[in-house]
Enzyme design. Structure first.
Site, PDB file in Angstrom:
ATOM      1  N   GLU A 192     -35.930  45.547 -84.575  1.00 19.39           N
ATOM      2  CA  GLU A 192     -35.745  44.947 -83.259  1.00 19.39           C
ATOM      3  C   GLU A 192     -37.098  44.587 -82.663  1.00 19.39           C
ATOM      4  OE1 GLU A 192     -32.300  45.912 -80.460  1.00 19.39           O
ATOM      5  OE2 GLU A 192     -33.954  46.973 -79.494  1.00 19.39           O
ATOM      6  N   LYS A 244     -29.350  52.234 -68.520  1.00 24.11           N
ATOM      7  CA  LYS A 244     -30.325  52.058 -67.441  1.00 24.11           C
ATOM      8  C   LYS A 244     -29.729  51.267 -66.280  1.00 24.11           C
ATOM      9  CE  LYS A 244     -34.561  50.837 -68.590  1.00 24.11           C
ATOM     10  NZ  LYS A 244     -35.758  50.006 -68.886  1.00 24.11           N
ATOM     11  N   GLY A 247     -35.708  50.448 -74.682  1.00 26.90           N
ATOM     12  CA  GLY A 247     -34.645  51.348 -75.133  1.00 26.90           C
ATOM     13  C   GLY A 247     -34.976  52.072 -76.418  1.00 26.90           C
ATOM     14  N   ARG A 248     -35.562  51.370 -77.384  1.00 24.62           N
ATOM     15  CA  ARG A 248     -35.860  51.983 -78.682  1.00 24.62           C
ATOM     16  C   ARG A 248     -37.076  52.900 -78.625  1.00 24.62           C
ATOM     17  NH1 ARG A 248     -36.612  46.686 -78.379  1.00 24.62           N
ATOM     18  NH2 ARG A 248     -38.577  45.670 -78.941  1.00 24.62           N
ATOM     19  N   GLU A 286     -20.599  48.139 -74.065  1.00 25.33           N
ATOM     20  CA  GLU A 286     -20.062  49.178 -74.936  1.00 25.33           C
ATOM     21  C   GLU A 286     -20.081  50.538 -74.239  1.00 25.33           C
ATOM     22  OE1 GLU A 286     -22.026  46.059 -77.599  1.00 25.33           O
ATOM     23  OE2 GLU A 286     -22.451  47.051 -75.701  1.00 25.33           O
ATOM     24  N   LYS A 341     -24.078  38.904 -77.478  1.00 26.58           N
ATOM     25  CA  LYS A 341     -23.420  39.478 -76.294  1.00 26.58           C
ATOM     26  C   LYS A 341     -22.798  38.378 -75.432  1.00 26.58           C
ATOM     27  CE  LYS A 341     -26.480  43.498 -75.654  1.00 26.58           C
ATOM     28  NZ  LYS A 341     -27.430  44.110 -74.689  1.00 26.58           N
ATOM     29  N   HIS A 357     -29.613  59.212-106.923  1.00 25.39           N
ATOM     30  CA  HIS A 357     -28.402  58.953-107.706  1.00 25.39           C
ATOM     31  C   HIS A 357     -27.693  57.694-107.219  1.00 25.39           C
ATOM     32  CE1 HIS A 357     -28.355  62.816-109.935  1.00 25.39           C
ATOM     33  NE2 HIS A 357     -29.085  63.201-108.902  1.00 25.39           N
TER      34      HIS A 357
END
Length: 558
Positions: A366, A210, A280-281, A216, A521, A397
């Site tokens: 979050e 944004k 964001g999420r 990253e 960060k 399993h």
């Protein structure tokens, strides 16, 4: 009128009632089902295309009534109306919370601060769809005139987890000859592996950030830009063409920082934005989903949005006693705050949903990983759950042993579909019948277990009997739909969005900020010079950090 003061749930009459009920609570699913033939009907609900069976949960009618009272006494209705109307319920960032506006129909209207946000949303969607159609039709080509075959989305957090999960879930809808890849991790392995076998001439890169400042994402974007330009140069594809031209033909952006987008080399006309009222999420149904619109197509993306909206309407209008997100959220509160559960498993019986638990980890953890109220006061009760899971039957399993016979209470959501994308057979056996047989068997086994007498009746030696007893009374919710479509996926995502919201309101926390990600960060920026060899910065660190960085510097080959 906006509610500004959270209600401490522990101060309510409902909380006291639930505490009393929990004190002597002795779940008995076998007994409850035997004595109550109407339990399944009473605890099974429809929400859009989803059939949701909550009957195997550890609740009685009295518990559910007290949980619904808790929702009322913590002013859930007021906060729901505040969210849907665009009030600034994200108080620490002073923002509205309007991911629900991203999927409102074009003819709807919602004014926030004098602006019709629905019109804004559809203006961006129309631009995304127009671009997607150019790529899909072959009108948009790379710098050498070849059509696009691979879309590479570079983002992190919500700009990655949502799109990659939805792409994996909806692969049957992808256009033939068009695929997507997703780069998120700053570990150079991610970019290296995702690009090593691609043809730069047929690759389109989406940079999703944004602010266009995410460390990253921008690092990976620069690395992939260098990969693309070097590849084009080595093959001679850049003959007579400029690098700037190549970047403009092979890179687009999801961002509102048009100056930074242009500085990177991307044409601002090919930048698609979203708004500060979209976390964001919660953004996969915004321009962040551009990779999906391209690969799956605008029609599939529209259907995706319709699914979200259908669940929004169920949540907004259905009375709470039949409101699936409200009820599932209240069950989570019951397990977390009164029965001592710490984790929550999500177990999709669909390989296509293999990234869905990871997506929910960000959405739920979050959002509700908070220890202060939205007023900033410390909470005196548990908030949040650790969400986790893997697709069945793989999980059977692996970790189901702990859920079945371990000492921890692990509520679990099982998700399945009546029809597979691949109706394969093993000789005369339908593989999906076999697969769903496991789905039904697991929730039955978890609920009803196996008594010592039942184990003995199978001829088991007495000294082995205890090891083969299943206690049962392990709570599950079963969610089914006819088939995994874009609409159904949208419904599932919105379901968990609203579950997360309701829990946040009960707990009085701000589910829409994420300050917890900032400290790491900040420290990473401060530490990076030491990692690069700055002795002064290294010496200023604590002994453990200094020792670890020193080890790295001694062993790093450059």
């Amino acid at each position: 009128m906006t509610m500004t003061t959270p209600v401490n749930p522990t101060s309510t009459k409902a909380w006291s009632k639930l505490s009393t009920l929990a004190k002597d609570f002795a779940p008995d699913l076998r007994g409850w089902f035997a004595k109550d033939p109407g339990r399944v009907d009473r605890f099974t609900f429809d929400a859009a295309d989803l059939r949701v069976d909550m009957s195997k949960n550890l609740v009685t009618d009295e518990v559910v009534e007290a949980l619904l009272d808790l929702a009322e006494q913590t002013n859930l209705q007021e906060r729901m109306e505040a969210m849907f109307s665009g009030q600034r319920i994200n108080v620490t960032e002073n923002r509205s919370v309007l991911h629900t506006a991203l999927r409102l129909p074009k003819d709807a209207s919602l004014e926030v601060d004098g602006q019709n946000v629905v019109q804004d949303v559809h203006e961006v969607l129309d631009r995304v769809y127009a671009f997607a159609n150019k790529v899909r039709s072959g009108e948009w080509v790379g710098v050498t005139g070849k059509p696009i075959e691979t879309v590479v989305n570079i983002g992190i957090g919500g700009s990655d987890l949502g799109p990659v999960m939805a792409y994996e879930a909806l692969k049957p809808y992808a256009k033939e000859g068009l695929t997507a890849r997703y780069i998120s991790n700053i570990d150079p392995t991610d970019a290296g592996e995702k690009t090593k076998d691609l043809d730069p001439e047929t690759t389109l890169v989406i940079v999703a950030s944004k602010t266009f400042t995410t460390l990253e994402t921008l690092t990976n974007a620069r690395v992939v830009r260098e990969w693309l330009l070097n590849g084009l140069e080595k093959s001679g594809a850049l003959a007579g063409k400029s690098k700037a031209e190549a970047v403009r033909k092979h890179f687009i952006a999801v961002s509102t920082a048009l100056d930074k987008v242009e500085e990177f080399g991307i044409d601002p006309q090919n930048a698609f934005g979203f708004w500060d009222w979209v976390g964001g999420r919660y953004s996969v149904d915004s321009a962040v989903g551009t990779s999906l619109a391209i690969v799956l197509g605008p029609e599939a993306f529209e259907e995706f949005l319709t699914g979200f909206h259908d669940m929004d309407e169920h949540f907004r209008t259905e009375e709470w006693g039949a409101n699936v997100p409200v009820l599932m959220a209240l069950l989570n509160v019951w397990y977390t705050n009164f029965l001592g559960a710490h984790t929550h498993a999500v177990l999709p019986y669909s390989q296509y949903l293999h990234r869905f638990p990871a997506y929910l980890q960000q959405l739920t953890m979050e959002s509700n990983g908070k220890s202060v109220t939205w007023e900033g006061k410390p909470v005196n009760y548990q908030t949040g759950e650790v969400f986790w899971g893997e697709p069945g039957t793989n999980g059977q399993h692996a970790f189901y042993q702990l859920i079945h016979q371990g000492t921890r209470l692990v509520p679990a959501d099982f998700i399945a579909f009546a029809n597979p994308a691949w109706p394969l057979r093993d000789e005369d056996a339908d593989m999906h019948d076999l697969f769903l047989g496991n789905f039904f068997a697991q929730t039955k086994a978890l609920a009803f277990g196996k008594t010592a007498d039942e184990v003995r009746a199978q001829g088991t030696p007495e000294h082995i009997v205890p090891a083969r007893v299943f206690e049962g009374n392990k709570p599950t919710t079963s969610i089914m739909a006819p088939v995994l479509t874009p609409s159904v996926l949208g419904q599932l995502i919105a379901l968990y969005e609203h579950i997360t919201f309701v829990q946040g309101i009960i707990w009085g926390i701000d589910s829409f900020d994420q300050w917890g990600v900032e400290l790491g960060k900040e420290l990473a920026r401060e530490l990076t010079p030491a990692v690069a060899g700055d002795r002064e910065v290294l010496d200023a660190q604590d002994p453990s950090t200094r020792s670890l960085i020193s080890y790295y510097l001694e062993h790093r080959d450059k």
